[in-house]
Design a protein around this motif. Sequence first.
Motif, PDB file in Angstrom:
ATOM      1  N   VAL A 135       0.706  -0.486  -0.088  1.00 52.94           N
ATOM      2  CA  VAL A 135       0.256  -0.434   0.050  1.00 52.94           C
ATOM      3  C   VAL A 135       0.956   1.287  -0.310  1.00 52.94           C
ATOM      4  N   ILE A 136       1.225   1.879  -1.391  1.00 58.25           N
ATOM      5  CA  ILE A 136       1.664   3.294  -1.231  1.00 58.25           C
ATOM      6  C   ILE A 136       0.843   4.508  -0.873  1.00 58.25           C
ATOM      7  N   GLY A 137       0.943   5.635   0.261  1.00 61.16           N
ATOM      8  CA  GLY A 137       0.589   6.664  -0.107  1.00 61.16           C
ATOM      9  C   GLY A 137       0.834   7.852  -0.327  1.00 61.16           C
ATOM     10  N   THR A 138       0.217   8.492  -0.782  1.00 63.38           N
ATOM     11  CA  THR A 138       0.861   9.819  -1.591  1.00 63.38           C
ATOM     12  C   THR A 138      -0.041  10.666  -1.541  1.00 63.38           C
ATOM     13  N   HIS A 139       0.347  12.167  -1.646  1.00 61.97           N
ATOM     14  CA  HIS A 139      -0.124  12.728  -1.502  1.00 61.97           C
ATOM     15  C   HIS A 139       0.303  14.085  -2.846  1.00 61.97           C
ATOM     16  N   SER A 140      -1.169  14.639  -3.894  1.00 64.68           N
ATOM     17  CA  SER A 140       0.370  15.607  -5.094  1.00 64.68           C
ATOM     18  C   SER A 140      -1.251  16.866  -4.991  1.00 64.68           C
ATOM     19  N   LYS A 141      -0.353  17.257  -5.655  1.00 67.14           N
ATOM     20  CA  LYS A 141      -2.398  18.829  -5.971  1.00 67.14           C
ATOM     21  C   LYS A 141      -2.898  17.859  -7.068  1.00 67.14           C
TER      22      LYS A 141
END
Lengths: 315, 298
Positions: A88-94
């Motif tokens: 599970v890879i968690g990312t946040h970008s606009k």
Amino acid sequence: MLRTITPRNARVKRVLKNREAKTEENIKTAIFIRGSQTSQIVNDALADLYMLKKPHAVNFTKKNQIHPFEDHSNLQFFSQKNDASLFVIGTHSKKRPNTLTFARMFDHQLLDMMEVSIEKGTPMKDFKTPKSAIGMKPCFMFNGDMWDQNPHYIMFKSMILDFYHGQTVDKVALAGLEYVISVTSGPMTSEGKPGKIYLRTYTIVLKRSGVKLPRIELVEMGPSMDMTFGRMTEAKPDVWKQSLRVPKELKPKKKKNITKDVMGDTVGRIHMGRQDFDKIQTRKMKGLKKRTASTEEEGESGDKKQRVDDSDDEE
Amino acid sequence: MDVSGVLEAHKQKFKSVSVEGKVIPLEYDLGLLTAYDQNPIDEALLKKNKDEYLQSLSRDNAQLLFNEIFQLPTISDDNGVMAMLPTPTTLLPREKPLPKPKPETRWEKFAKAKGIVNRKKERMVFDDNTGEYKPRWGYKGINDDGSKDWIIEVPAGSNPMEDQYEARRDAKKERIDKNDKRRQRNMEEAAVASKMDQKTVNKGERPNMDNARSMKRKEIENQILISKSSTASVGKFDEAIKGDLKPKGIKRKFEPNVTADLSKEKAGNMSILDRVVGKNGEDLVNVRKAIKATKSRK
């Protein structure tokens, strides 16, 4: 690339043997990774999913430059090193806010992966309710009519089941069913795209009812997430087919030559070999023997008589 | 005495365990403790109070799922009442491919042919000499080779000047070496056997050599023949070595120089010409590419 390890003591040898391919496999280990930028929601979601998956989970706390849809060689390395096949890879970008990417490996190569973005998430710590113990087997429910139709839904269902079903056992303690993961599919959007999905986790409370079956009450335990689907990479059909193969030992064995007749009795068939009736050894009944000895005796006495008569005649 | 009224009153005290309102009955995969509810979601309720609706929906489905689970046959165990689960119907992918069957060792083949079954033996065995239990093998085991005995009798036929302790040590060393040789041999045979399987898979035919050793020998002989012809002059001018391998099965066939049938000769010559010049007047050289290449080189 990883060097192949030659075991120099028994403990390492046992570990390597455990990591080999087996007929009945180990419980899949999951790795929870943070991307180069994460948000509070993503961190909370990863922490909660990790707690549900413990003890078969690895939590990478540091941030990694990982973009699974562009380059999945990192995943192969992590998978081999930790002997893990779920990610599970968690990312946040606009562009893609609060995103979780679920990925699966087969033979340490990428099998399939999908992206979901969390619209609204409530972590476990916000629910002031008792939680289930670590490592329990959950029940699942998938509500809605989309779960068999749309490929996004099919993959998500397969992922959730794969992550949390634990070990496939043939018996389960009735008192040990502590929590349930419920995923509901919302209505499709007006453009015909897949709508939101709602993941909820509840602890099960068994209450007395007048009858044998207990009354079920649910208490929300968290995490609770409202998600929408993002990108998806499906498995290649031949690899997928290979991954679904069941070894001969685990296939259900058919019982041959046993049937139930009209009355409900079990009837079996036994196959005898070919029998040579001339050579069967039976009980000996003396009275039924062929009378060869007595007929000879009669014949002899008859001859004797003849001779006597002859001699008489001659004289 | 009418008990049904009392029963009804008793039942009213508790909440019901049955669930109504499911138009499409639920599908269950009890091997994975899963319920699939195909009934359409009430969108209005979902919008109004989402969490409450989801909780009530989940509660209903959980009730139905548990009703199914409690119908399964149960056995009483040390851990309490266990329900026997069926095999799961939903197919989930494996994490690793199916294990390849390992080739049998020499002992395994022999045991299979003779019908010898491996019976598990107890670790501790009673030793009559000391009157206590000792391990069957390993540290302080009963079949310790006796090199630690404080006295060793000289056996009948041996040299009285010989060092018996050394003799025992040498015997143990020999046994270890033999075991190692056998293990190596098994590994070699396994490697050849697995290679053999690959070859047959590629060719689609069964090999007619059962002996792994002779297979390996054939491989080595092939390699020697290949290396003989890998000199600059294709092995033509090498000195012949005494007792060397002769390549078998190589025959050269020559057509007669003058034949009555000239069409064959024509066909042969035309095929050579086609390969050199190109069929039907086509060029074998891609002129456009060649021009580009020469231009770029300049």
